[in-house]
Design a protein around this motif. Structure first.
Motif, PDB file in Angstrom:
ATOM      1  N   SER A 419       0.842  -1.203   0.000  1.00  0.00           N
ATOM      2  CA  SER A 419       0.000   0.000   0.000  1.00  0.00           C
ATOM      3  C   SER A 419       0.871   1.244   0.000  1.00  0.00           C
ATOM      4  N   ASN A 420       1.960   1.212   0.788  1.00  0.00           N
ATOM      5  CA  ASN A 420       2.870   2.368   0.796  1.00  0.00           C
ATOM      6  C   ASN A 420       3.507   2.539  -0.581  1.00  0.00           C
ATOM      7  N   ALA A 421       3.945   1.420  -1.174  1.00  0.00           N
ATOM      8  CA  ALA A 421       4.580   1.506  -2.492  1.00  0.00           C
ATOM      9  C   ALA A 421       3.610   2.167  -3.481  1.00  0.00           C
ATOM     10  N   ILE A 422       2.326   1.812  -3.381  1.00  0.00           N
ATOM     11  CA  ILE A 422       1.323   2.409  -4.274  1.00  0.00           C
ATOM     12  C   ILE A 422       1.182   3.909  -3.954  1.00  0.00           C
ATOM     13  N   LYS A 423       1.062   4.182  -2.639  1.00  0.00           N
ATOM     14  CA  LYS A 423       0.799   5.567  -2.220  1.00  0.00           C
ATOM     15  C   LYS A 423       1.933   6.506  -2.598  1.00  0.00           C
ATOM     16  N   TYR A 424       3.187   6.017  -2.448  1.00  0.00           N
ATOM     17  CA  TYR A 424       4.315   6.943  -2.595  1.00  0.00           C
ATOM     18  C   TYR A 424       5.060   6.758  -3.924  1.00  0.00           C
ATOM     19  N   SER A 425       4.331   6.257  -4.954  1.00  0.00           N
ATOM     20  CA  SER A 425       5.039   5.988  -6.202  1.00  0.00           C
ATOM     21  C   SER A 425       4.948   7.092  -7.242  1.00  0.00           C
ATOM     22  N   GLY A 450       9.287   5.201  -6.485  1.00  0.00           N
ATOM     23  CA  GLY A 450       8.547   6.418  -6.123  1.00  0.00           C
ATOM     24  C   GLY A 450       9.400   7.542  -5.560  1.00  0.00           C
ATOM     25  N   VAL A 451       8.784   8.282  -4.636  1.00  0.00           N
ATOM     26  CA  VAL A 451       9.411   9.523  -4.142  1.00  0.00           C
ATOM     27  C   VAL A 451      10.630   9.274  -3.255  1.00  0.00           C
ATOM     28  N   GLY A 452      10.718   8.074  -2.699  1.00  0.00           N
ATOM     29  CA  GLY A 452      11.853   7.755  -1.816  1.00  0.00           C
ATOM     30  C   GLY A 452      11.746   8.459  -0.464  1.00  0.00           C
ATOM     31  N   ILE A 453      12.728   8.146   0.394  1.00  0.00           N
ATOM     32  CA  ILE A 453      12.696   8.693   1.758  1.00  0.00           C
ATOM     33  C   ILE A 453      14.062   9.314   2.055  1.00  0.00           C
ATOM     34  N   SER A 454      14.054  10.493   2.652  1.00  0.00           N
ATOM     35  CA  SER A 454      15.335  11.152   2.945  1.00  0.00           C
ATOM     36  C   SER A 454      16.048  10.418   4.088  1.00  0.00           C
ATOM     37  N   PHE A 465       2.977   7.116  14.339  1.00  0.00           N
ATOM     38  CA  PHE A 465       2.403   8.390  13.850  1.00  0.00           C
ATOM     39  C   PHE A 465       3.399   9.305  13.141  1.00  0.00           C
ATOM     40  N   TYR A 466       4.582   8.766  12.838  1.00  0.00           N
ATOM     41  CA  TYR A 466       5.525   9.621  12.114  1.00  0.00           C
ATOM     42  C   TYR A 466       5.200   9.604  10.631  1.00  0.00           C
ATOM     43  N   ARG A 467       5.149  10.799  10.036  1.00  0.00           N
ATOM     44  CA  ARG A 467       4.920  10.888   8.603  1.00  0.00           C
ATOM     45  C   ARG A 467       5.964  11.819   8.016  1.00  0.00           C
ATOM     46  N   ALA A 468       6.652  11.324   7.011  1.00  0.00           N
ATOM     47  CA  ALA A 468       7.682  12.167   6.402  1.00  0.00           C
ATOM     48  C   ALA A 468       7.009  13.235   5.558  1.00  0.00           C
ATOM     49  N   LYS A 469       7.699  14.377   5.450  1.00  0.00           N
ATOM     50  CA  LYS A 469       7.154  15.437   4.595  1.00  0.00           C
ATOM     51  C   LYS A 469       7.595  15.143   3.169  1.00  0.00           C
ATOM     52  N   ASN A 470       6.645  14.847   2.325  1.00  0.00           N
ATOM     53  CA  ASN A 470       6.999  14.591   0.938  1.00  0.00           C
ATOM     54  C   ASN A 470       7.122  15.908   0.187  1.00  0.00           C
ATOM     55  N   PRO A 471       7.800  15.878  -0.985  1.00  0.00           N
ATOM     56  CA  PRO A 471       7.968  17.136  -1.718  1.00  0.00           C
ATOM     57  C   PRO A 471       6.618  17.836  -1.943  1.00  0.00           C
ATOM     58  N   GLY A 478      -2.503   9.620   5.085  1.00  0.00           N
ATOM     59  CA  GLY A 478      -2.031   8.429   5.807  1.00  0.00           C
ATOM     60  C   GLY A 478      -2.103   8.679   7.292  1.00  0.00           C
ATOM     61  N   THR A 479      -1.839   7.620   8.051  1.00  0.00           N
ATOM     62  CA  THR A 479      -1.958   7.747   9.510  1.00  0.00           C
ATOM     63  C   THR A 479      -0.609   7.646  10.222  1.00  0.00           C
ATOM     64  N   GLY A 480       0.395   7.160   9.520  1.00  0.00           N
ATOM     65  CA  GLY A 480       1.712   7.042  10.156  1.00  0.00           C
ATOM     66  C   GLY A 480       1.837   5.832  11.065  1.00  0.00           C
ATOM     67  N   ILE A 481       0.938   4.828  10.889  1.00  0.00           N
ATOM     68  CA  ILE A 481       1.043   3.664  11.783  1.00  0.00           C
ATOM     69  C   ILE A 481       1.431   2.382  11.040  1.00  0.00           C
ATOM     70  N   GLY A 482       1.347   2.422   9.692  1.00  0.00           N
ATOM     71  CA  GLY A 482       1.604   1.209   8.901  1.00  0.00           C
ATOM     72  C   GLY A 482       2.950   0.591   9.205  1.00  0.00           C
ATOM     73  N   LEU A 483       4.020   1.383   9.107  1.00  0.00           N
ATOM     74  CA  LEU A 483       5.365   0.825   9.307  1.00  0.00           C
ATOM     75  C   LEU A 483       5.618   0.433  10.758  1.00  0.00           C
ATOM     76  N   THR A 484       4.954   1.142  11.699  1.00  0.00           N
ATOM     77  CA  THR A 484       5.113   0.776  13.119  1.00  0.00           C
ATOM     78  C   THR A 484       4.596  -0.649  13.319  1.00  0.00           C
ATOM     79  N   ILE A 485       3.453  -0.937  12.687  1.00  0.00           N
ATOM     80  CA  ILE A 485       2.878  -2.283  12.823  1.00  0.00           C
ATOM     81  C   ILE A 485       3.805  -3.313  12.170  1.00  0.00           C
TER      82      ILE A 485
HETATM   83  P1  ADP Z   1       1.574   6.386   6.393  1.00  0.00           P
HETATM   84  O1  ADP Z   1       1.907   5.802   5.092  1.00  0.00           O
HETATM   85  O2  ADP Z   1       0.169   6.161   6.803  1.00  0.00           O
HETATM   86  O3  ADP Z   1       1.987   7.804   6.512  1.00  0.00           O
HETATM   87  P2  ADP Z   1       3.570   4.552   7.430  1.00  0.00           P
HETATM   88  O4  ADP Z   1       3.934   4.196   8.820  1.00  0.00           O
HETATM   89  O5  ADP Z   1       3.173   3.436   6.546  1.00  0.00           O
HETATM   90  O6  ADP Z   1       2.441   5.646   7.525  1.00  0.00           O
HETATM   91  O7  ADP Z   1       4.798   5.284   6.785  1.00  0.00           O
HETATM   92  C1  ADP Z   1       5.482   6.287   7.492  1.00  0.00           C
HETATM   93  C2  ADP Z   1       6.130   7.277   6.535  1.00  0.00           C
HETATM   94  O8  ADP Z   1       7.186   6.640   5.814  1.00  0.00           O
HETATM   95  C3  ADP Z   1       5.180   7.767   5.473  1.00  0.00           C
HETATM   96  O9  ADP Z   1       4.491   8.926   5.887  1.00  0.00           O
HETATM   97  C4  ADP Z   1       6.088   8.040   4.299  1.00  0.00           C
HETATM   98  O10 ADP Z   1       6.567   9.355   4.365  1.00  0.00           O
HETATM   99  C5  ADP Z   1       7.249   7.109   4.488  1.00  0.00           C
HETATM  100  N1  ADP Z   1       7.158   5.949   3.590  1.00  0.00           N
HETATM  101  C6  ADP Z   1       6.755   4.703   3.899  1.00  0.00           C
HETATM  102  N2  ADP Z   1       6.834   3.888   2.826  1.00  0.00           N
HETATM  103  C7  ADP Z   1       7.303   4.638   1.818  1.00  0.00           C
HETATM  104  C8  ADP Z   1       7.627   4.369   0.442  1.00  0.00           C
HETATM  105  N3  ADP Z   1       7.472   3.164  -0.097  1.00  0.00           N
HETATM  106  N4  ADP Z   1       8.119   5.404  -0.292  1.00  0.00           N
HETATM  107  C9  ADP Z   1       8.296   6.618   0.242  1.00  0.00           C
HETATM  108  N5  ADP Z   1       8.016   6.935   1.502  1.00  0.00           N
HETATM  109  C10 ADP Z   1       7.526   5.948   2.286  1.00  0.00           C
END
Ligand code: ADP
Length: 517
Positions: A419-425, A450-454, A465-471, A478-485
């Protein structure tokens, strides 16, 4: 009247015996001078002399007696041994014995000083044991006035960060009640290392800072003692008017006031610290309570949402199987089903994070074949991939490898990553998913372009609940809980999650499960 006439005329004007009589008055007048004008603190010298005389005398006699006894009883003993042992014992015993003798001498011979010192010690102890700044200030005002009766006395407390001082206990400072005065640290010429006082109200030789006489007299003040913390921060002031007796403040008065102010400073600091701790504790309790309410609210709402969702899904399933629907309607039904699934996954994630926070998330471990599981996941998420026009390059190379894991948890982890790969592609809609063996681990790799992560964000993305600031302009919901889980799931499986990412190029997440041997 005797010496000079004797030298000149060979006889004195007055008889020799009168001269001798007069000379005998010299020591007496000296004694009177010493006592009356405090040339030496004679009481103190006498007191200490008696104490040391008794204590040392007693110890020396004991030493000699014991030494003689030992050398007499143990014949042929090397005398240095008892001498050294007894000397050390005497040295150790000196202080405690001296204190006892002091106590005895004070009580027996110096009753007044003894009572005074007792009362002062009691007062200083009371300051030490106080638990409220106002009560402490009242005690200081009352007792100081008993020891050094003055026309006025007031205790002012400094309020930070406003840096205003206000009167909290006093005698005859009525005009300052309910008023607070701005205190400008910048106006100070010094850091107030000494009390500030009217010079004409002090005995000569007392170390103070000279006050501005006009200001002091206008306010009826004679002495101002800054009460300072160990870090030299001003906590308040003890202000005294002139002495009731009309006398000067003596060195003893200043010593007493110094003792009071340093005890007061320590007590105020301690009380403040205690109050801060209590506040912090209450705040923590409040936050825990709020957190519990939040968790309860979130999990009950999520459960409530799940019930209608289950019905929607069930009836969509029934409708899907009916032939009479047109292709278009079937497409709509597919959308309803796909979106219901997505919603269910979201709710499940929320329920999971609440369980993780509470530490009650449970896993059911069994032997599973990851390859088969990933294929199932791709089916589940097919709708989401299709609607977002993604293509998936999948390669499976785990074959018959088995891992001991929770089936649903693995599915959940992979779905979250997909889902993240889809969201951030963004516009590069290709996702690769690979399974393979590496160093005793069954690995599942999910790669997007996709956009990648710094580098900075990479440190935090697994935090709740951490969410990176995308460009700019690409912010996704998003909720910032997916990766925590996902991280929690991997920890529970004694596995690992690795991520390699470059902004603008894409991200690669790899789940590593230990192989079942
Ligand atoms: P959410 O996606 O709901 O914000 P996640 O815990 O799944 O929460 O992800 C945390 C943060 O990590 C996201 O806000 C996003 O900035 C970054 N991230 C996760 N997966 C990706 C990805 N595949 N590409 C770019 N950024 C990602």
């Amino acid at each position: 009247l005797w010496t000079i006439p004797f030298l000149i005329f060979g006889r004195g004007f007055i008889p020799e015996y009168i001269v001798i009589g007069l000379l005998s008055a010299v020591p007496i007048t000296f004694a009177i001078a010493i006592l009356k004008y405090h040339i030496f603190d004679i009481d103190f010298i006498i007191n200490r002399s008696i104490v040391y005389f008794i204590a040392l005398g007693g110890l020396i006699i004991t030493y000699i007696l014991l030494f003689t006894l030992i050398t007499f009883l143990i014949k042929g003993i090397d005398e240095t041994i008892p001498a050294v042992i007894l000397a050390v014992t005497v040295a150790l015993a000196l202080n405690p014995i001296k204190n006892r003798v002091q106590h005895f001498v004070d009580r027996k011979f110096f009753r007044i000083q003894y009572n005074y010192r007792e009362a002062l010690n009691k007062f200083l102890n009371e300051i030490d044991n106080s638990h409220d700044v106002k009560i402490l200030a009242e005690k200081i005002v009352e007792k100081t006035d008993e020891f050094i009766p003055v026309e006025k006395i007031g205790f002012f407390l400094m309020k930070m960060p406003e840096s205003r001082i206000s009167l909290i206990a006093h005698k005859n400072f009525d005009f300052l009640i309910n008023r607070s005065i701005k205190f400008n640290f910048e106006d100070l010429k010094t850091n107030l290392p000494r009390p500030v006082a009217l010079v004409d109200q002090l005995e000569p030789g007392v170390e103070i800072e000279a006050a501005d006489a006009k200001v002091f007299k206008r306010w009826g003040m004679a002495l101002v003692f800054p009460v300072k913390s160990v870090n030299d921060e001003i906590l308040g002031f003890l202000v005294l008017g002139t002495k009731k007796s009309g006398m000067h403040f003596t060195i003893e008065d200043i010593d007493l006031l110094n003792a009071v102010r340093s005890k007061a400073a320590a007590a105020i600091e301690r009380i403040k610290l205690q109050q801060d701790l209590i506040l912090e504790h209450l705040e923590k309790e409040r936050l825990t309570e709020l957190n519990e309410i939040k968790s309860f609210f979130v999990s009950s709402v999520s459960h409530e949402l799940k019930t209608p969702l289950t019905s929607i899904k069930m009836f969509t399933d029934i409708l899907k199987d009916q032939r009479k629907f047109s292709e278009k309607s079937k497409d709509y039904l597919k959308i309803i089903e796909g979106e219901s699934d997505r919603l269910k996954r979201l709710i499940d994630n929320i329920l999971d994070i609440t369980k993780i926070e509470k530490g009650i998330k449970q896993y059911n471990f069994e032997n599973i074949y990851p390859d088969g599981l990933i294929k199932d996941v791709l089916e589940v998420i097919e709708y989401q991939l299709e609607i977002n026009k993604f293509t998936v390059d999948a390669s499976f190379d785990l074959k018959d490898s088995i891992v001991f894991a929770d089936k649903d948890a693995i599915k959940e982890a992979v779905i979250n990553l997909l889902s993240n790969a889809i969201k951030y592609s963004g516009e590069n809609k290709t996702i690769c998913i690979e399974t393979f063996l590496s160093n005793g681990f069954a690995c599942i790799k999910i790669k997007d372009q996709g956009v990648g992560i710094s580098e900075e964000d990479l440190k935090y993305i697994f935090q709740p609940f951490y969410r990176a600031k995308n460009p700019e302009g690409t912010q996704t919901s998003g909720t910032g809980i997916g990766l925590t889980i996902v991280k929690h799931i991997m920890d529970a499986h004694k596995g690992k999650i690795e991520v390699v990412s470059e902004p603008g190029k894409g991200s690669v997440f790899t789940l590593l499960f230990p192989l079942k041997t």
